[in-house]
Design an enzyme around this catalytic site. Structure first.
Site, PDB file in Angstrom:
ATOM      1  N   GLN A  16       0.777  -1.244   0.000  1.00 44.65           N
ATOM      2  CA  GLN A  16       0.000   0.000   0.000  1.00 44.65           C
ATOM      3  C   GLN A  16       0.810   1.297   0.000  1.00 44.65           C
ATOM      4  OE1 GLN A  16      -3.402   2.359   2.595  1.00 44.65           O
ATOM      5  NE2 GLN A  16      -3.053   0.244   3.083  1.00 44.65           N
ATOM      6  N   ASP A  72      11.543 -10.627 -13.719  1.00 41.94           N
ATOM      7  CA  ASP A  72      12.208 -11.347 -12.641  1.00 41.94           C
ATOM      8  C   ASP A  72      13.562 -10.668 -12.426  1.00 41.94           C
ATOM      9  OD1 ASP A  72      13.545 -12.979 -10.934  1.00 41.94           O
ATOM     10  OD2 ASP A  72      13.270 -14.828 -12.092  1.00 41.94           O
ATOM     11  N   ASN A  95       9.436   0.224  -1.992  1.00 41.60           N
ATOM     12  CA  ASN A  95       9.165   0.070  -0.551  1.00 41.60           C
ATOM     13  C   ASN A  95       9.361  -1.382  -0.138  1.00 41.60           C
ATOM     14  OD1 ASN A  95       6.658  -0.535  -1.950  1.00 41.60           O
ATOM     15  ND2 ASN A  95       5.676  -0.651   0.043  1.00 41.60           N
ATOM     16  N   ARG A 103      20.158  -6.108  -2.366  1.00 41.07           N
ATOM     17  CA  ARG A 103      20.372  -7.535  -2.683  1.00 41.07           C
ATOM     18  C   ARG A 103      20.021  -7.833  -4.133  1.00 41.07           C
ATOM     19  NH1 ARG A 103      18.399  -8.094   2.599  1.00 41.07           N
ATOM     20  NH2 ARG A 103      16.279  -8.599   1.975  1.00 41.07           N
ATOM     21  N   LYS A 135      10.698  -5.067   9.286  1.00 38.11           N
ATOM     22  CA  LYS A 135       9.604  -4.971   8.318  1.00 38.11           C
ATOM     23  C   LYS A 135       8.424  -4.311   9.037  1.00 38.11           C
ATOM     24  CE  LYS A 135      10.716  -8.852   5.376  1.00 38.11           C
ATOM     25  NZ  LYS A 135      10.220 -10.012   4.630  1.00 38.11           N
ATOM     26  N   VAL A 136       7.697  -3.503   8.334  1.00 35.78           N
ATOM     27  CA  VAL A 136       6.627  -2.758   8.997  1.00 35.78           C
ATOM     28  C   VAL A 136       5.377  -2.702   8.128  1.00 35.78           C
ATOM     29  CG1 VAL A 136       5.953  -0.435   9.758  1.00 35.78           C
ATOM     30  CG2 VAL A 136       8.170  -1.351  10.415  1.00 35.78           C
ATOM     31  N   TYR A 137       4.235  -2.917   8.766  1.00 36.66           N
ATOM     32  CA  TYR A 137       2.941  -2.713   8.121  1.00 36.66           C
ATOM     33  C   TYR A 137       2.199  -1.575   8.837  1.00 36.66           C
ATOM     34  CZ  TYR A 137       3.335  -7.031   5.395  1.00 36.66           C
ATOM     35  OH  TYR A 137       3.729  -7.993   4.509  1.00 36.66           O
ATOM     36  N   GLU A 138       1.120  -1.149   8.202  1.00 40.02           N
ATOM     37  CA  GLU A 138       0.319  -0.017   8.665  1.00 40.02           C
ATOM     38  C   GLU A 138       0.198   0.108  10.191  1.00 40.02           C
ATOM     39  OE1 GLU A 138      -1.609   2.498   7.017  1.00 40.02           O
ATOM     40  OE2 GLU A 138      -1.980   3.124   9.067  1.00 40.02           O
ATOM     41  N   ASP A 167       0.490   3.907   5.951  1.00 39.28           N
ATOM     42  CA  ASP A 167       0.778   3.575   4.549  1.00 39.28           C
ATOM     43  C   ASP A 167       0.484   4.751   3.620  1.00 39.28           C
ATOM     44  OD1 ASP A 167       1.695   1.015   4.900  1.00 39.28           O
ATOM     45  OD2 ASP A 167      -0.262   0.091   4.719  1.00 39.28           O
ATOM     46  N   GLY A 245      -7.830  20.506  18.888  1.00 39.48           N
ATOM     47  CA  GLY A 245      -7.474  21.922  18.845  1.00 39.48           C
ATOM     48  C   GLY A 245      -7.989  22.671  20.053  1.00 39.48           C
ATOM     49  N   GLY A 246      -8.057  23.961  19.940  1.00 38.65           N
ATOM     50  CA  GLY A 246      -8.411  24.792  21.079  1.00 38.65           C
ATOM     51  C   GLY A 246      -9.905  24.900  21.334  1.00 38.65           C
ATOM     52  N   GLN A 247     -10.723  24.328  20.450  1.00 31.84           N
ATOM     53  CA  GLN A 247     -12.178  24.430  20.619  1.00 31.84           C
ATOM     54  C   GLN A 247     -12.722  23.082  21.100  1.00 31.84           C
ATOM     55  OE1 GLN A 247     -13.544  27.303  20.303  1.00 31.84           O
ATOM     56  NE2 GLN A 247     -11.911  28.372  19.190  1.00 31.84           N
TER      57      GLN A 247
END
Ligand code: COA
Length: 424
Positions: A16, A72, A95, A103, A135-138, A167, A245-247
């Site tokens: 993604q 390939d 990514n 490699r 390795k990382v996902y969302e 992502d 926020g401030g409100q």
């Protein structure tokens, strides 16, 4: 004309984060050549499939306006095709897990030898540091970037959010880095590396929470639901649905909430329209009561104030409440379901929700380009089938003759087993 006409992207992305970046650039007019592994292609083609043997919505909705070539990268002829593409493209986006591109033989040094103008743009889970090889996902990024610890309710566990801030959020950051590097290249003539770590991207989107972390040293966070009765620890707590926020704001029930999970409205008790709020909800006395008239007096009573406002919103549907409140400029927003968004005509009219026709799937809905430009056309074209443009790219982009194309095909570099002639 399109904003990025003439820019050619070598899209070596998958899943993604990378695909959202290149899809954005392709919507803006870049020629995006997606390189996929023969046979399977981007793994998302086959993930969450709703129709057997048809590219999933996961894939189709992240890969519009691209061309697909199967290569390939481990086959010597495949590597040669990739090298030829590096020479002819402006930007390479990837990514893969850390180290995977090296490699494959595509170190930054090698890429620069092939094309010193090349911009190499990468998404990784983490920047340099203790986790750089992970390795990382969302959802990992949402947790590591500060979003999960600050999302949810105080008495519940950390929560991830449905918005894909790890992502798609990082893909957006990367796209800006790429366009900036292209702009800088006009002056320098050189390419450069652009890196966006998902942890950094999420943290950038969570910057108001790092703001609050520092405010904590100077007292309680008075707009948080923990104030005044709850306790604040030494880290920013989860703030439920309070405003960032401030409100002061909160999500309130509307008519039908007992059966409709989305019969709610976000209500902001903005100070300049406080008197209008009091009139609308039938509490005119709050306009002059010193306990309510000024914002600091209201802060310790926010829960009670929102409970009272909710007594009014529960008598209206979220759309009725929206109509009434907007007459007084009281900021509010209906909680829209995905069903309601899919059916919303105004989003179709602006091209934000688009119906696309796909040769094997048929018609489906997607999100179009959210960036609207006055002098640049943006159109949404269906995602490519796996390897749909392989021949076209070899012939028209790389200008390989028939003999060379036949040789590459016979080697198995584009998929299928090598023929005996190629093997000999
Ligand atoms: N030809 C030959 N080999 C190919 C290829 C091709 N066209 N395309 C990919 N490969 C190989 C890679 O070289 C790599 O091989 P190696 O690890 O043996 O060197 C392998 O396929 C798989 O790549 P990898 O990136 O490790 O995939 P994965 O499925 O194991 O991991 C992620 C997926 C997303 C976790 C990982 O890519 C990642 O951490 N990416 C960075 C962060 C990111 O973008 N995460 C969000 C994804 S939405």
């Amino acid at each position: 004309m399109k904003a990025l006409d003439g820019v050619r992207i070598l899209d070596f992305t998958h899943v993604q984060s990378g695909p959202t970046c290149t899809q954005l650039l392709a919507w803006l007019g870049a020629d995006c050549i997606k390189v996929e592994r023969p046979g399977t292609g981007d793994i998302t083609r086959g993930q969450l499939q709703d129709i057997p043997k048809v590219d999933s919505l996961y894939f189709t909705m992240l890969n519009h306006n691209k061309r697909s070539i199967t290569i390939d990268a481990r086959n010597p002829q495949g590597k040669a095709v990739l090298e030829a593409l590096v020479k002819t493209c402006d930007v390479m986006v990837e990514n893969f897990a850390p180290g995977a591109l090296d490699r494959m033989g595509f170190t930054w040094e090698h890429i620069q030898e092939l094309n010193p103008r090349m911009i190499l743009a990468s998404v990784k889970g983490f920047g340099p540091g203790p986790y750089e090889d992970c390795k990382v996902y969302e959802n990992v990024a949402q947790c590591a970037g500060g979003s999960a610890s600050t999302t949810g309710f105080d008495d519940g566990p950390p929560m991830v959010t449905g918005a894909q801030i790890g992502d798609t959020g990082t893909g957006l950051h990367l796209a800006l880095g790429i366009v900036s590097a292209l702009y800088q290249r006009v002056t320098t003539g050189r390419g450069q590396k652009v890196l966006c770590a998902m942890q950094d991207g999420v943290l950038n989107l969570c910057r108001v929470k790092l703001r609050d972390q520092q405010r904590l040293a100077h007292g309680p966070l008075t707009e948080y639901p923990q104030y005044p009765d709850g306790e604040f620890g030494d880290a920013v707590p989860r703030a439920g649905n309070s405003s960032g926020g401030g409100q002061p704001g909160w999500i309130l029930k509307c008519k039908g909430w007992e059966t409709d999970p989305n019969a709610y409205i976000y209500f902001i008790a903005q100070a300049p329209v406080w008197e209008a709020i009091c009139d609308v909800i039938g509490k005119p006395e709050w306009k002059t009561d010193p306990g309510y008239a000024k914002p600091p007096a209201r802060l310790p009573k926010l829960k009670q104030i929102f409970d009272t406002i909710e007594q009014w919103t529960m008598t209206k549907t979220k759309f009725e409440a929206m109509d009434i409140l907007n007459k007084y400029d009281i900021p509010c927003g209906p909680i829209l379901s995905m069903k309601e968004i899919a059916e919303e005509q105004s989003l179709r009219d602006t091209g934000t929700v688009v119906e696309v026709d796909h040769p094997t799937r048929g018609k489906y809905l997607t999100v179009g380009n959210p960036i609207k430009m006055s002098d640049s056309i943006s159109e949404v074209k269906r995602s490519p089938l796996l390897g749909e443009h392989t021949d076209e790219i070899l012939r028209d982009v790389l200008r390989f003759d028939d003999g060379r194309i036949a040789e590459i095909k016979a080697s198995g570099a584009l998929g299928g087993a090598p023929t005996r002639a190629a093997a000999e």
